[in-house]
Design an enzyme around this catalytic site. Sequence first.
Site, short mmCIF file in Angstrom:
data_model
loop_
_atom_site.label_atom_id
_atom_site.label_comp_id
_atom_site.label_asym_id
_atom_site.label_seq_id
_atom_site.Cartn_x
_atom_site.Cartn_y
_atom_site.Cartn_z
N ASP A 243 25.83 91.89 59.79
CA ASP A 243 26.64 92.22 58.62
C ASP A 243 27.40 93.54 58.81
OD1 ASP A 243 25.96 90.01 57.19
OD2 ASP A 243 24.41 90.97 55.98
N LYS A 265 31.14 91.01 55.29
CA LYS A 265 32.08 90.78 54.18
C LYS A 265 32.60 92.12 53.69
CE LYS A 265 29.96 86.50 52.49
NZ LYS A 265 29.00 86.30 53.59
N MET A 378 25.79 96.38 44.84
CA MET A 378 27.18 95.93 44.84
C MET A 378 27.86 96.25 43.51
SD MET A 378 26.63 92.32 46.88
CE MET A 378 24.98 92.00 46.19
#
Length: 468
Positions: A243, A265, A378
């Site tokens: 990641d 991402k 997040m």
Amino acid sequence: MRYFPIFVDLKDRRVVVVGGGEEATRKIRLLLKTEAVIEVVASELHPELSANPRIRWAAKDFSPDLLDGAALVYSADKDLNPTVSAAAQARGIPVNAVDEADISTFIVPSIVDRDPVVVAIGTEGTAPVLAQGIRARIDGMLPHGLGKLAARAQSLRDKVASIVPHGNRRRAFWQEFFFGGPRAALEGGDEVAFDLALNDALFNEGKPAAGRVSLVGAGPGDPELLTLKAHRKLQEADVIVYDRLVSPAVLELARRDAVRIPVGKTPFEPSPRQSEINDILLREAKKGLHVVRLKGGDPYIFGRGGEEQAALEAAGIPVDVVPGITAALGCAASAKLPLTQRGQNRSITLLTAASEHGVAEHNWAALAQPGQVCAIYMGVNAAGDVAANLLSAGMSPATPVTIVENGTLPTERVIETTIGSVWDAIHTRGVSGPAIIYVGLPSDRAAANIVPFPVREDIRDAILRAAS
């Protein structure tokens, strides 16, 4: 690292040593362990050198042409060192002037010799006594029969290559050979037991390879927070699918020749879909490879580890999971934020602010109750929406908020504010890195990197208007 460690092939190659005294003799003792052709230039030779038939006394007086064609040059004559160094460098020949690193192009490490196994320890000339101490410890750790084991391995390489597939299976075979039954039998001098252990290892690892995937938590960023098992998986991996939030320092601990596939991402930018990541894991595992899916934090805490596990198991791919320190725990510890504390809070809720369709939905009324504590993942881009939902549900605008950005890393920042001013704090301080937002944690700490933000009624009202 100023000096790059290498091993030079000296078989049948000339090495010129200028000087015939004690210093030169020490260097030549090491060179005699190699298959080099050793030539000495000196007015007289140490008795140990003159008695050795492998050493050629090339000349009594130095002249630069004596270096022509040499692979290496040593100079152990203090008066001649600058001249010899200049002559060698003019010819592009690596040169070591004893105790004069400033005119040398290479330095000699401390060596532990278990031929053909050689361990070299260097300190770039800064701490030779330290290097000698390390050498002594390593020398005591390595059995003297290690060289015999390595030599036997060399004689078996063609046979092993014809039976055991390249990659993780072959590494597993050699792991067993060097640290398992074959080594124990060889050290015990039992050739029959050695042959039996060797054939067992060849049979076990020569069977058709079966691919597998390890879902590994990399922790919040600090490589020292990686578990021992996670470290071992990184050393075993054929392929590492990682990641964006996995720190470079953690990747440094992986096997050098493992294939690395980034699938991170990035918010508001084109990124691999989860289905595409699943396909990559399936594709690599079906090649018979050991795939490590490396995730920041813990695979099962907002890491979609469950989705990847389900896709892999549906295809018959074996999966194992290595937990990691999730960001909420790692960042809190780094910022010295007790997540539970007697007399203050007895529970904490971990939640995500983002979903596939925008801001995640939660029971905001329950989260807004006095005494509730939550850690928001997040949440940087969605902080305004989260604050609006909590304020609308009745949370006091003075509820404390602590933002930990880049937690556990050297770039860590801790910002204290309130739920009524969290959006203002994020934008004023330019929070852009990965961050955990803790809501409801009381704090009376004082530190240089903590920036308090008061309640901003205008910001709170703007957040509420935007949500209405």
